[in-house]
Scaffold this motif. Structure first.
Motif, PDB file in Angstrom:
ATOM      1  N   GLU A   1       0.722  -1.217  -0.003  1.00 11.53           N
ATOM      2  CA  GLU A   1       0.240  -0.039  -0.021  1.00 11.53           C
ATOM      3  C   GLU A   1       0.869   1.292  -0.028  1.00 11.53           C
ATOM      4  O   GLU A   1       0.660   2.312  -0.930  1.00 11.53           O
ATOM      5  CB  GLU A   1      -1.120  -0.026   1.121  1.00 11.53           C
ATOM      6  CG  GLU A   1      -2.068  -1.027   1.224  1.00 11.53           C
ATOM      7  CD  GLU A   1      -1.564  -2.240   2.323  1.00 11.53           C
ATOM      8  OE1 GLU A   1      -0.181  -2.485   2.147  1.00 11.53           O
ATOM      9  OE2 GLU A   1      -2.322  -2.958   2.683  1.00 11.53           O
ATOM     10  N   VAL A   2       1.801   1.300   0.795  1.00 10.46           N
ATOM     11  CA  VAL A   2       2.597   2.609   1.089  1.00 10.46           C
ATOM     12  C   VAL A   2       3.509   2.803  -0.271  1.00 10.46           C
ATOM     13  O   VAL A   2       3.925   4.045  -0.511  1.00 10.46           O
ATOM     14  CB  VAL A   2       3.221   2.460   2.406  1.00 10.46           C
ATOM     15  CG1 VAL A   2       4.503   1.396   2.293  1.00 10.46           C
ATOM     16  CG2 VAL A   2       3.847   3.986   2.763  1.00 10.46           C
ATOM     17  N   SER A   3       3.888   1.539  -0.902  1.00 11.63           N
ATOM     18  CA  SER A   3       5.069   1.891  -1.821  1.00 11.63           C
ATOM     19  C   SER A   3       4.073   2.403  -2.950  1.00 11.63           C
ATOM     20  O   SER A   3       4.452   3.268  -3.810  1.00 11.63           O
ATOM     21  CB  SER A   3       5.558   0.602  -2.296  1.00 11.63           C
ATOM     22  OG  SER A   3       4.409  -0.428  -2.770  1.00 11.63           O
ATOM     23  N   GLN A   4       2.680   2.013  -3.145  1.00  9.30           N
ATOM     24  CA  GLN A   4       1.953   2.744  -4.347  1.00  9.30           C
ATOM     25  C   GLN A   4       1.792   3.998  -3.917  1.00  9.30           C
ATOM     26  O   GLN A   4       1.948   5.107  -4.961  1.00  9.30           O
ATOM     27  CB  GLN A   4       0.595   2.149  -4.429  1.00  9.30           C
ATOM     28  CG  GLN A   4       0.568   0.699  -4.610  1.00  9.30           C
ATOM     29  CD  GLN A   4      -0.773   0.225  -4.555  1.00  9.30           C
ATOM     30  OE1 GLN A   4      -1.665   0.600  -4.949  1.00  9.30           O
ATOM     31  NE2 GLN A   4      -1.042  -0.957  -3.503  1.00  9.30           N
ATOM     32  N   ALA A   5       1.454   4.554  -2.722  1.00 12.23           N
ATOM     33  CA  ALA A   5       1.564   5.974  -2.442  1.00 12.23           C
ATOM     34  C   ALA A   5       2.779   6.647  -2.766  1.00 12.23           C
ATOM     35  O   ALA A   5       2.705   8.019  -3.407  1.00 12.23           O
ATOM     36  CB  ALA A   5       1.102   5.979  -1.219  1.00 12.23           C
ATOM     37  N   VAL A   6       3.996   6.073  -2.476  1.00  9.58           N
ATOM     38  CA  VAL A   6       5.204   6.846  -2.542  1.00  9.58           C
ATOM     39  C   VAL A   6       5.443   7.114  -4.060  1.00  9.58           C
ATOM     40  O   VAL A   6       5.768   8.102  -4.404  1.00  9.58           O
ATOM     41  CB  VAL A   6       6.357   5.780  -2.174  1.00  9.58           C
ATOM     42  CG1 VAL A   6       7.810   6.488  -2.561  1.00  9.58           C
ATOM     43  CG2 VAL A   6       6.283   5.933  -0.574  1.00  9.58           C
ATOM     44  N   VAL A   7       5.441   6.136  -4.875  1.00  8.83           N
ATOM     45  CA  VAL A   7       5.470   6.327  -6.333  1.00  8.83           C
ATOM     46  C   VAL A   7       4.564   7.180  -6.993  1.00  8.83           C
ATOM     47  O   VAL A   7       4.793   8.214  -7.811  1.00  8.83           O
ATOM     48  CB  VAL A   7       5.411   4.854  -7.157  1.00  8.83           C
ATOM     49  CG1 VAL A   7       5.534   5.088  -8.753  1.00  8.83           C
ATOM     50  CG2 VAL A   7       6.404   4.002  -6.553  1.00  8.83           C
ATOM     51  N   ILE A   8       3.297   7.309  -6.663  1.00  5.06           N
ATOM     52  CA  ILE A   8       2.244   8.192  -7.044  1.00  5.06           C
ATOM     53  C   ILE A   8       2.512   9.703  -6.613  1.00  5.06           C
ATOM     54  O   ILE A   8       2.460  10.570  -7.363  1.00  5.06           O
ATOM     55  CB  ILE A   8       0.915   7.849  -6.831  1.00  5.06           C
ATOM     56  CG1 ILE A   8       0.484   6.426  -7.418  1.00  5.06           C
ATOM     57  CG2 ILE A   8      -0.279   8.718  -7.078  1.00  5.06           C
ATOM     58  CD1 ILE A   8      -0.917   5.841  -6.831  1.00  5.06           C
ATOM     59  N   ALA A   9       2.966   9.855  -5.283  1.00  4.13           N
ATOM     60  CA  ALA A   9       3.334  11.025  -4.884  1.00  4.13           C
ATOM     61  C   ALA A   9       4.411  11.578  -5.332  1.00  4.13           C
ATOM     62  O   ALA A   9       4.357  12.650  -5.944  1.00  4.13           O
ATOM     63  CB  ALA A   9       3.568  10.918  -3.391  1.00  4.13           C
ATOM     64  N   VAL A  10       5.362  10.761  -5.635  1.00  3.45           N
ATOM     65  CA  VAL A  10       6.740  11.216  -6.516  1.00  3.45           C
ATOM     66  C   VAL A  10       6.291  11.877  -7.948  1.00  3.45           C
ATOM     67  O   VAL A  10       6.860  12.713  -8.476  1.00  3.45           O
ATOM     68  CB  VAL A  10       7.774   9.944  -6.562  1.00  3.45           C
ATOM     69  CG1 VAL A  10       8.861  10.714  -7.502  1.00  3.45           C
ATOM     70  CG2 VAL A  10       8.337  10.019  -5.272  1.00  3.45           C
ATOM     71  N   SER A  11       5.441  11.135  -8.361  1.00  2.00           N
ATOM     72  CA  SER A  11       5.129  11.359  -9.915  1.00  2.00           C
ATOM     73  C   SER A  11       4.246  12.642  -9.755  1.00  2.00           C
ATOM     74  O   SER A  11       4.537  13.536 -10.819  1.00  2.00           O
ATOM     75  CB  SER A  11       4.263  10.174 -10.505  1.00  2.00           C
ATOM     76  OG  SER A  11       4.819   9.006 -10.403  1.00  2.00           O
ATOM     77  N   VAL A  12       3.406  12.899  -8.831  1.00  2.00           N
ATOM     78  CA  VAL A  12       2.669  14.212  -8.898  1.00  2.00           C
ATOM     79  C   VAL A  12       3.500  15.245  -8.640  1.00  2.00           C
ATOM     80  O   VAL A  12       3.496  16.379  -9.209  1.00  2.00           O
ATOM     81  CB  VAL A  12       1.545  14.085  -7.622  1.00  2.00           C
ATOM     82  CG1 VAL A  12       0.882  15.500  -7.309  1.00  2.00           C
ATOM     83  CG2 VAL A  12       0.475  12.811  -8.076  1.00  2.00           C
ATOM     84  N   ILE A  13       4.415  14.986  -7.756  1.00  2.00           N
ATOM     85  CA  ILE A  13       5.638  16.053  -7.327  1.00  2.00           C
ATOM     86  C   ILE A  13       6.360  16.503  -8.661  1.00  2.00           C
ATOM     87  O   ILE A  13       6.703  17.626  -8.989  1.00  2.00           O
ATOM     88  CB  ILE A  13       6.430  15.584  -6.233  1.00  2.00           C
ATOM     89  CG1 ILE A  13       5.655  15.642  -4.942  1.00  2.00           C
ATOM     90  CG2 ILE A  13       7.777  16.564  -6.186  1.00  2.00           C
ATOM     91  CD1 ILE A  13       6.569  15.006  -3.876  1.00  2.00           C
ATOM     92  N   LEU A  14       6.738  15.533  -9.506  1.00  2.00           N
ATOM     93  CA  LEU A  14       7.590  15.802 -10.845  1.00  2.00           C
ATOM     94  C   LEU A  14       6.550  16.269 -11.759  1.00  2.00           C
ATOM     95  O   LEU A  14       7.218  17.350 -12.284  1.00  2.00           O
ATOM     96  CB  LEU A  14       8.059  14.547 -11.276  1.00  2.00           C
ATOM     97  CG  LEU A  14       9.042  13.599 -10.507  1.00  2.00           C
ATOM     98  CD1 LEU A  14       9.373  12.369 -11.102  1.00  2.00           C
ATOM     99  CD2 LEU A  14      10.051  14.471 -10.266  1.00  2.00           C
TER     100      LEU A  14
END
Length: 332
Positions: free
Chosen positions: A85-98
């Motif tokens: 669960e948290v790894s999905q959130a990390v990758v999506i959050a990084v994508s939104v930040i970029l």
């Protein structure tokens, strides 16, 4: 709070699905109070029929509530192993930040003067750099708003990921899934890039479509569809669902046979009737184990992370490489 109550009282799926709709009511009120637009840009091939803009009115609020429901539950159903669960959130959050960084004034490292004019009572222009905002103060402020949410969320998720990695010492439950999913919905709606946000959810969209036969009752859906753990080898194997109480319908059989032909499920048939008796559970985690073979839990999480990263790369390509084929300018 709703996610916490879900963890404490173990709410059933049929009652769990509407929870994000209740949780997003304050968000929709804020959107309405700020005169949120309900116009949608029509793709170029359809403009001869619908025009450039179409006002969805109340339907746009229905869309936003459904987006909130999807963002929270899509992470929740792609779960069950340490770090998933948290790894999905990390990758999506990084994508939104970029994606947000592309719109900031210093995105391309130099500044150009632009004429100042007023749009909807807001000054647009001035001295901005040649980022994706193209001189729009509104776009810059929207993506700064998104950053104000995503940077703290990323920090929290990275800290939690350290404790949730295999072997986990802490577990996310529905609380983390609801918090992260609603945070993504907030920035996608309030910063007006909901279509781009959905592109970052490509693995979750695939997992949701794959799960639909079980979520909507065509195929038996166990309480937990997590992969099966073999304590002797310490490997994970695809878990299975059985048709015990009722026979598979013609539609369920057709769907399962199509999924089987695509290599997404493995079926077992009753020797007497020839009907489907068992199937691997319809989740992307079980698909990984079916296609790649049994593996350790941390290895399966790494495969999921790699898939999420590839999905984000595809999303950026679609958003900034192919969007110009159906939309003009910088419209999203």
């Amino acid at each position: 709070m709703l996610g916490f109550l879900d963890d404490v009282f173990d709410i059933r799926w049929r009652h769990k699905l509407p929870i994000p709709i209740i949780a997003c009511i304050p968000l929709l009120i804020v959107y309405y109070s700020e005169r949120g637009a309900t116009d949608v840009v029509v793709p170029i091939p359809l403009r001869w029929l619908l025009g450039t803009l179409i006002n969805l009115g109340p339907l746009y609020y229905v869309y936003m509530s459904l987006l909130s429901t999807f963002c929270t539950n899509s992470i929740n159903i792609l779960a069950g192993i340490n770090g998933s669960e948290v790894s999905q959130a990390v990758v999506i959050a990084v994508s939104v930040i970029l994606n947000d960084l592309l719109y900031l004034p210093w995105a391309f490292g130099f500044r150009i003067p632009l004429p100042i004019h007023v749009t909807d009572g807001v000054k647009v222009g001035g001295v901005w750099s040649a980022g994706m905002a193209y001189g729009s103060r509104i776009l810059v402020e929207r993506h700064l708003f998104s950053l104000y949410f995503m940077l703290p969320l990323l920090g929290v998720c990275l800290g939690f990921m350290y404790h949730n990695w295999y072997p986990a010492r802490a577990f996310p439950g529905d609380t983390l899934c609801y918090v992260t999913g609603m945070a993504f919905a907030v920035v996608g709606i309030q910063a007006h890039f909901s279509k781009t946000l959905l592109l970052f959810f490509l693995p979750q969209i695939f997992n949701f479509v794959l799960s639909c036969p079980q979520l909507f009752g065509l195929v038996p859906c166990p309480r937990h569809r997590v992969p099966r753990y073999d304590p002797e080898t310490q490997l994970l194997h695809p878990s299975r669902a059985e048709f015990k109480d009722k026979r598979p319908t013609a539609l369920a059989t057709l769907v399962l046979r199509v999924f089987s032909a695509l290599g997404l499920v493995q079926l077992e048939f009753d020797e007497r009737s020839g009907e489907v008796a068992r199937t691997t559970n319809l989740t992307i985690l079980n698909v990984f184990l079916l296609r790649l073979g049994p593996m350790r839990e941390d290895s399966l999480t790494k495969v999921l992370i790699a898939t999420q990263v590839c999905g984000s790369l595809v999303a950026f390509f679609v958003r900034y490489g192919l969007a110009g084929l159906v939309y003009d300018g910088n419209r999203r």
